[in-house]
Design an enzyme around this catalytic site. Structure first.
Site, PDB file in Angstrom:
ATOM      1  N   ASN A   9       0.971  -1.120  -0.030  1.00  0.00           N
ATOM      2  CA  ASN A   9       0.084   0.083   0.114  1.00  0.00           C
ATOM      3  C   ASN A   9       0.807   1.278   0.016  1.00  0.00           C
ATOM      4  O   ASN A   9       1.563   1.515   0.971  1.00  0.00           O
ATOM      5  CB  ASN A   9      -0.950  -0.155   1.361  1.00  0.00           C
ATOM      6  CG  ASN A   9      -1.658   1.369   1.343  1.00  0.00           C
ATOM      7  OD1 ASN A   9      -1.682   1.893   0.634  1.00  0.00           O
ATOM      8  ND2 ASN A   9      -2.272   1.181   2.659  1.00  0.00           N
ATOM      9  N   TRP A  10       1.065   1.902  -1.132  1.00  0.00           N
ATOM     10  CA  TRP A  10       1.992   2.826  -1.156  1.00  0.00           C
ATOM     11  C   TRP A  10       1.531   4.124  -0.766  1.00  0.00           C
ATOM     12  O   TRP A  10       2.420   5.188  -0.531  1.00  0.00           O
ATOM     13  CB  TRP A  10       2.390   3.456  -2.731  1.00  0.00           C
ATOM     14  CG  TRP A  10       3.002   2.154  -3.608  1.00  0.00           C
ATOM     15  CD1 TRP A  10       3.432   1.019  -2.731  1.00  0.00           C
ATOM     16  CD2 TRP A  10       3.540   2.063  -4.795  1.00  0.00           C
ATOM     17  NE1 TRP A  10       4.336   0.007  -3.901  1.00  0.00           N
ATOM     18  CE2 TRP A  10       4.233   0.874  -5.003  1.00  0.00           C
ATOM     19  CE3 TRP A  10       3.456   2.835  -5.848  1.00  0.00           C
ATOM     20  CZ2 TRP A  10       4.881   0.516  -6.160  1.00  0.00           C
ATOM     21  CZ3 TRP A  10       4.070   2.742  -7.152  1.00  0.00           C
ATOM     22  CH2 TRP A  10       4.672   1.551  -7.118  1.00  0.00           C
ATOM     23  N   LYS A  11       0.210   4.394  -0.385  1.00  0.00           N
ATOM     24  CA  LYS A  11      -0.350   5.465   0.255  1.00  0.00           C
ATOM     25  C   LYS A  11      -0.232   6.864  -0.652  1.00  0.00           C
ATOM     26  O   LYS A  11       0.000   6.586  -1.947  1.00  0.00           O
ATOM     27  CB  LYS A  11       0.143   5.739   1.707  1.00  0.00           C
ATOM     28  CG  LYS A  11      -0.196   4.482   2.348  1.00  0.00           C
ATOM     29  CD  LYS A  11      -0.065   4.665   3.765  1.00  0.00           C
ATOM     30  CE  LYS A  11      -0.006   3.260   4.750  1.00  0.00           C
ATOM     31  NZ  LYS A  11      -0.312   3.535   6.294  1.00  0.00           N
ATOM     32  N   HIS A  96      -9.356   1.574   4.504  1.00  0.00           N
ATOM     33  CA  HIS A  96      -8.080   1.747   5.284  1.00  0.00           C
ATOM     34  C   HIS A  96      -8.627   2.661   6.493  1.00  0.00           C
ATOM     35  O   HIS A  96      -9.134   3.780   6.246  1.00  0.00           O
ATOM     36  CB  HIS A  96      -7.142   2.289   4.290  1.00  0.00           C
ATOM     37  CG  HIS A  96      -5.940   2.261   5.157  1.00  0.00           C
ATOM     38  ND1 HIS A  96      -5.337   3.220   5.822  1.00  0.00           N
ATOM     39  CD2 HIS A  96      -4.759   1.409   5.036  1.00  0.00           C
ATOM     40  CE1 HIS A  96      -4.238   2.880   6.376  1.00  0.00           C
ATOM     41  NE2 HIS A  96      -3.864   1.719   5.784  1.00  0.00           N
ATOM     42  N   GLU A  98      -6.629   5.053   7.527  1.00  0.00           N
ATOM     43  CA  GLU A  98      -6.672   6.473   7.204  1.00  0.00           C
ATOM     44  C   GLU A  98      -7.903   7.174   6.636  1.00  0.00           C
ATOM     45  O   GLU A  98      -7.897   8.293   6.672  1.00  0.00           O
ATOM     46  CB  GLU A  98      -5.150   6.581   6.425  1.00  0.00           C
ATOM     47  CG  GLU A  98      -4.050   6.239   7.317  1.00  0.00           C
ATOM     48  CD  GLU A  98      -2.966   5.740   6.591  1.00  0.00           C
ATOM     49  OE1 GLU A  98      -2.866   5.843   5.227  1.00  0.00           O
ATOM     50  OE2 GLU A  98      -2.035   5.193   7.344  1.00  0.00           O
ATOM     51  N   GLU A 168      -5.759  -4.755  10.351  1.00  0.00           N
ATOM     52  CA  GLU A 168      -4.634  -3.581  10.627  1.00  0.00           C
ATOM     53  C   GLU A 168      -4.738  -2.658  11.789  1.00  0.00           C
ATOM     54  O   GLU A 168      -5.651  -1.843  11.902  1.00  0.00           O
ATOM     55  CB  GLU A 168      -4.643  -2.737   9.424  1.00  0.00           C
ATOM     56  CG  GLU A 168      -4.327  -3.071   8.099  1.00  0.00           C
ATOM     57  CD  GLU A 168      -3.600  -2.366   7.129  1.00  0.00           C
ATOM     58  OE1 GLU A 168      -2.549  -2.519   6.612  1.00  0.00           O
ATOM     59  OE2 GLU A 168      -4.344  -1.441   6.938  1.00  0.00           O
ATOM     60  N   GLY A 174       2.321   2.311  10.653  1.00  0.00           N
ATOM     61  CA  GLY A 174       3.312   3.361  10.633  1.00  0.00           C
ATOM     62  C   GLY A 174       4.130   3.884  11.805  1.00  0.00           C
ATOM     63  O   GLY A 174       4.745   4.880  11.860  1.00  0.00           O
ATOM     64  N   SER A 214       3.147  -2.090  10.299  1.00  0.00           N
ATOM     65  CA  SER A 214       4.797  -2.290  10.509  1.00  0.00           C
ATOM     66  C   SER A 214       5.126  -3.702  10.273  1.00  0.00           C
ATOM     67  O   SER A 214       6.257  -4.154  11.090  1.00  0.00           O
ATOM     68  CB  SER A 214       4.901  -1.822  12.162  1.00  0.00           C
ATOM     69  OG  SER A 214       4.586  -0.326  12.007  1.00  0.00           O
ATOM     70  N   GLY A 235       2.628  -1.247   4.194  1.00  0.00           N
ATOM     71  CA  GLY A 235       2.923   0.324   4.008  1.00  0.00           C
ATOM     72  C   GLY A 235       4.315   0.624   3.724  1.00  0.00           C
ATOM     73  O   GLY A 235       4.717   0.542   2.683  1.00  0.00           O
ATOM     74  N   GLY A 236       4.983   1.399   4.794  1.00  0.00           N
ATOM     75  CA  GLY A 236       6.523   1.644   4.593  1.00  0.00           C
ATOM     76  C   GLY A 236       7.251   0.725   3.791  1.00  0.00           C
ATOM     77  O   GLY A 236       8.173   1.116   3.095  1.00  0.00           O
TER      78      GLY A 236
HETATM   79  P1  PGA Z   1       2.726   0.200   7.730  1.00  0.00           P
HETATM   80  O1  PGA Z   1       1.099   0.402   6.938  1.00  0.00           O
HETATM   81  O2  PGA Z   1       3.228  -0.885   7.043  1.00  0.00           O
HETATM   82  O3  PGA Z   1       3.477   1.354   7.080  1.00  0.00           O
HETATM   83  O4  PGA Z   1       2.465   0.248   9.120  1.00  0.00           O
HETATM   84  C1  PGA Z   1       0.368  -0.596   6.692  1.00  0.00           C
HETATM   85  C2  PGA Z   1      -0.986  -0.088   5.998  1.00  0.00           C
HETATM   86  O5  PGA Z   1      -1.378   1.027   6.458  1.00  0.00           O
HETATM   87  O6  PGA Z   1      -1.540  -0.586   5.315  1.00  0.00           O
END
Ligand code: PGA
Length: 251
Positions: A9-11, A96, A98, A168, A174, A214, A235-236
């Site tokens: 997930n590149w966001k 998600h 966010e 999640e 993050g 994470s 994500g990251g």
């Molecule tokens: P993260 O994000 O791996 O950076 O914690 C995961 C996500 O929000 O899908």
């Protein structure tokens, strides 16, 4: 056998040229990932068309990060499920945390979005998860159970085949704080049980449930070794092709 999936997930990261380079780097190393593991990258809308070209004919699937809750028409700034399909997407992420937190995405809206995504031939990666306050209050099972019921229970067993769930925990996204393998597994097992209550044990067994928060090369193997964890939403670590591929090799 349910699918094993590692989805990045590149966001809201990378410019278009940077995203194309990242996708090329993922493709270049994708043969290192076992054949039974599906790789997916979820990228911003602007990136989808060029990425579809890069990913065509490879083992890396393309996903959007969101889609509209309306079919088409006067909804300035929105991108419909049909548009995503025409841009080459196989999946879209929905719900998600966010989007729930910053953009007012409700379970009711997610039902509409999921319905449109499925009707247009997209598979959905549906995110659920509790925040820190809910976890501290011991409400994590209730919160995840409600999110599953409010959205998934509106669909048929046939439609469920096109839905992947991603657990999640918001406090792990993050933050560098991962849920322990035990913490993640107990929620994954609970989510599978909640799915089974409505759709039956067999359908629940067939549903892939990914862990996100994470997840990185150093903890992926332990997480993916759990009985009910079928991969990750990353994500990251998905912004680095080597890390993303290393996670794909962690089963
Ligand atoms: P993260 O994000 O791996 O950076 O914690 C995961 C996500 O929000 O899908």
């Amino acid at each position: 056998m349910r699918k094993k999936i590692v989805a990045g997930n590149w966001k809201m990261n990378t410019t278009v040229p940077e995203g194309v380079e990242l996708a090329k780097a993922v493709v270049a190393k994708s043969s290192e990932v076992p054949a039974g593991v599906e790789l997916v990258v979820a990228a911003p809308f602007t990136h989808l068309c060029p990425l579809a070209g890069v990913l065509e004919g490879t083992k890396v699937g393309l996903s959007a990060e969101n889609c509209a809750d309306k079919e088409k028409g006067a909804y300035t700034g929105e991108v419909s499920a049909a548009m995503l399909v025409s841009a080459g997407c196989k999946y879209t992420i929905l719900g998600h945390s966010e989007r729930r937190q910053y953009y007012g995405e409700t379970d009711a809206k997610l039902v509409d979005k999921t319905r449109l995504a499925l009707a247009n031939g997209l598979d959905v990666i549906l995110c659920v998860g509790e925040n820190l306050e809910e976890r501290d209050a011991g409400r994590h099972f209730d919160v995840c159970g409600e999110q599953i019921k409010n959205v998934l229970y509106n669909f048929s067993a046939e439609e469920l085949k096109h839905i992947v769930v991603a657990y999640e925990p918001v406090w792990a996204i993050g933050t560098g704080k991962t849920a322990s393998a035990e913490q993640a597994e107990e929620i994954h097992a609970f989510i599978r049980k909640t799915i089974a209550e409505k759709f039956g044990a067999e359908a629940a067994e067939e549903t892939s449930i990914l862990y996100g928060g994470s997840c990185k090369p150093s903890n992926a193997a332990e997480l993916f070794a759990q009985k009910d964890i079928d991969g990750g939403l990353i994500g990251g670590a998905a912004l680095n092709a080597d890390d993303f591929i290393a996670i794909g090799k962690s089963f």
